[in-house]
Motif scaffolding. Structure first.
Motif, mmCIF file in Angstrom:
data_model
loop_
_atom_site.group_PDB
_atom_site.id
_atom_site.type_symbol
_atom_site.label_atom_id
_atom_site.label_comp_id
_atom_site.label_asym_id
_atom_site.label_seq_id
_atom_site.Cartn_x
_atom_site.Cartn_y
_atom_site.Cartn_z
ATOM 1 N N ASP A 23 0.984 -1.242 0.049
ATOM 2 C CA ASP A 23 -0.025 0.137 0.083
ATOM 3 C C ASP A 23 0.796 1.319 0.014
ATOM 4 O O ASP A 23 2.080 1.045 -0.202
ATOM 5 C CB ASP A 23 -1.027 -0.015 1.458
ATOM 6 C CG ASP A 23 -0.135 -0.128 2.626
ATOM 7 O OD1 ASP A 23 0.869 0.511 2.649
ATOM 8 O OD2 ASP A 23 -0.675 -0.986 3.538
ATOM 9 N N SER A 81 -9.871 4.663 -1.214
ATOM 10 C CA SER A 81 -8.773 4.966 -0.103
ATOM 11 C C SER A 81 -9.347 4.309 1.278
ATOM 12 O O SER A 81 -10.467 3.965 1.404
ATOM 13 C CB SER A 81 -8.665 6.517 0.052
ATOM 14 O OG SER A 81 -10.071 7.105 0.572
ATOM 15 N N LEU A 82 -8.251 4.402 2.292
ATOM 16 C CA LEU A 82 -8.626 3.989 3.622
ATOM 17 C C LEU A 82 -9.819 4.903 4.232
ATOM 18 O O LEU A 82 -10.527 4.086 4.784
ATOM 19 C CB LEU A 82 -7.110 3.818 4.411
ATOM 20 C CG LEU A 82 -7.404 3.349 5.847
ATOM 21 C CD1 LEU A 82 -7.981 1.894 5.703
ATOM 22 C CD2 LEU A 82 -6.125 3.138 6.475
ATOM 23 N N LYS A 86 -13.210 3.152 5.425
ATOM 24 C CA LYS A 86 -13.712 3.149 6.832
ATOM 25 C C LYS A 86 -15.243 3.648 6.825
ATOM 26 O O LYS A 86 -16.030 3.300 7.769
ATOM 27 C CB LYS A 86 -12.709 4.448 7.815
ATOM 28 C CG LYS A 86 -11.455 3.746 7.974
ATOM 29 C CD LYS A 86 -10.582 4.881 8.816
ATOM 30 C CE LYS A 86 -9.175 4.239 8.984
ATOM 31 N NZ LYS A 86 -8.167 5.023 9.765
ATOM 32 N N ALA A 114 -8.868 -3.486 0.964
ATOM 33 C CA ALA A 114 -7.735 -2.801 1.670
ATOM 34 C C ALA A 114 -6.408 -3.823 1.786
ATOM 35 O O ALA A 114 -6.609 -4.850 1.467
ATOM 36 C CB ALA A 114 -7.990 -2.402 3.232
ATOM 37 N N SER A 117 -2.067 -4.412 5.759
ATOM 38 C CA SER A 117 -1.619 -3.472 6.991
ATOM 39 C C SER A 117 -2.734 -2.664 7.270
ATOM 40 O O SER A 117 -2.804 -1.852 8.182
ATOM 41 C CB SER A 117 -0.417 -2.791 6.662
ATOM 42 O OG SER A 117 -0.610 -1.905 5.402
ATOM 43 N N GLN A 118 -3.603 -2.542 6.321
ATOM 44 C CA GLN A 118 -4.926 -1.599 6.627
ATOM 45 C C GLN A 118 -6.125 -2.156 7.417
ATOM 46 O O GLN A 118 -6.890 -1.583 7.905
ATOM 47 C CB GLN A 118 -5.446 -0.873 5.391
ATOM 48 C CG GLN A 118 -4.249 -0.005 4.681
ATOM 49 C CD GLN A 118 -4.798 0.564 3.460
ATOM 50 O OE1 GLN A 118 -5.492 -0.204 2.654
ATOM 51 N NE2 GLN A 118 -4.012 1.699 2.949
ATOM 52 N N ARG A 119 -6.233 -3.346 7.188
ATOM 53 C CA ARG A 119 -7.448 -4.255 7.560
ATOM 54 C C ARG A 119 -7.652 -4.071 9.070
ATOM 55 O O ARG A 119 -8.842 -4.094 9.593
ATOM 56 C CB ARG A 119 -7.193 -5.503 7.111
ATOM 57 C CG ARG A 119 -7.328 -5.797 5.545
ATOM 58 C CD ARG A 119 -7.086 -7.365 5.262
ATOM 59 N NE ARG A 119 -7.105 -7.028 3.680
ATOM 60 C CZ ARG A 119 -6.422 -8.236 2.979
ATOM 61 N NH1 ARG A 119 -6.036 -9.204 3.501
ATOM 62 N NH2 ARG A 119 -6.537 -8.139 1.738
ATOM 63 N N GLN A 121 -7.357 -1.677 10.812
ATOM 64 C CA GLN A 121 -7.932 -0.252 11.000
ATOM 65 C C GLN A 121 -9.231 -0.270 10.673
ATOM 66 O O GLN A 121 -10.180 0.652 10.902
ATOM 67 C CB GLN A 121 -7.151 0.947 10.321
ATOM 68 C CG GLN A 121 -5.679 0.731 10.704
ATOM 69 C CD GLN A 121 -4.900 1.991 9.817
ATOM 70 O OE1 GLN A 121 -5.684 3.219 9.844
ATOM 71 N NE2 GLN A 121 -4.011 1.746 9.176
#
Length: 235
Positions: A23, A81-82, A86, A114, A117-119, A121
């Motif tokens: 990412d 995007s992250l 969300k 995602a 490393s983003q999951r 969050q």
């Protein structure tokens, strides 16, 4: 496997690992990429991987080079995007017209968009005051069927459990069968509503879609008249 097939598979594997593991903050080094390919039974050398990365860029994938030690490669731009993911998770968690099982499944699907490393969050439980989670899983399919009936200009048939006079608005009463022309769909007070033209009584009736069962698209064509053409939920 022919050399040509192996080269195509290598390109696809590189694209997959970049999508799954990288990412905007985390990349894979050339050694990482070659090692992962070897673990999948694909032999690769640096020159061929460089060519594949260039091909992916030509394919409009946002493959970036991070000038680190060692140099890393990553797909930075994604469909969402992250922060957008969300918002999607929060919306699903707060949505009253899906069951808990459906909400959990939708959140899992969103998290797959995602990077790994983003999951973490996206594990975002949201408390919604006075929300009553839907128990029936028919609402989403009913909304889809109603939209299809509107597009096909067809009537719909369904069974409807009206609110029980004794139990209040949230308690189902006796079920009745209906065949009507769907006119419009609205979302209000935590659920979907379908406005229909009641041909027999020449009036509009509005039904809560969480109370509909056995909704089907009828072979009968939808009624067309001036009242339907000028219908508005706000009027």
């Amino acid at each position: 496997m022919t050399a040509n097939s192996q080269a195509k598979l290598k390109l696809l594997r590189i694209m997959q690992m970049l999508q799954d593991e990288t990412d905007a903050t985390q990349g894979l080094s050339m050694s990482d990429i070659i090692q992962r390919l070897n673990e999948q039974g694909i032999q690769a050398e640096r020159k061929s991987v460089y060519r594949d990365l260039d091909l992916l860029r030509q394919f409009r994938l946002d493959v970036r080079t991070f000038q680190r030690n060692p140099v890393q490669y990553a797909i930075v731009k994604r469909s969402f995007s992250l922060p957008e993911l969300k918002i999607l998770v929060d919306t699903v968690q707060a949505c009253p017209f899906v069951t808990q099982r459906q909400a959990d499944a939708l959140v899992r699907t969103i998290r797959e968009m995602a990077s790994p490393s983003q999951r973490s969050q996206l594990a975002r439980p949201v408390h919604v005051s006075n929300r009553v989670r839907q128990k029936s899983e028919s609402v989403l399919s009913n909304v889809d069927l109603a939209h299809r009936a509107l597009a096909a200009k067809s009537q719909v048939t369904f069974d409807y459990a009206a609110p029980s006079p004794e139990g209040g608005a949230e308690t189902a009463g006796e079920s009745t069968s209906h065949t009507h022309t769907p006119v419009a769909i609205a979302y209000a007070e935590g659920t979907y509503h379908l406005a229909c033209w009641n041909e027999a009584d020449e009036r509009f009736d509005t039904f809560r879609m969480d109370r509909m069962e056995n909704l089907e698209i009828s072979e009968r064509p939808a009624v067309r008249n001036d009242a339907i053409r000028s219908f508005s939920f706000d009027s």
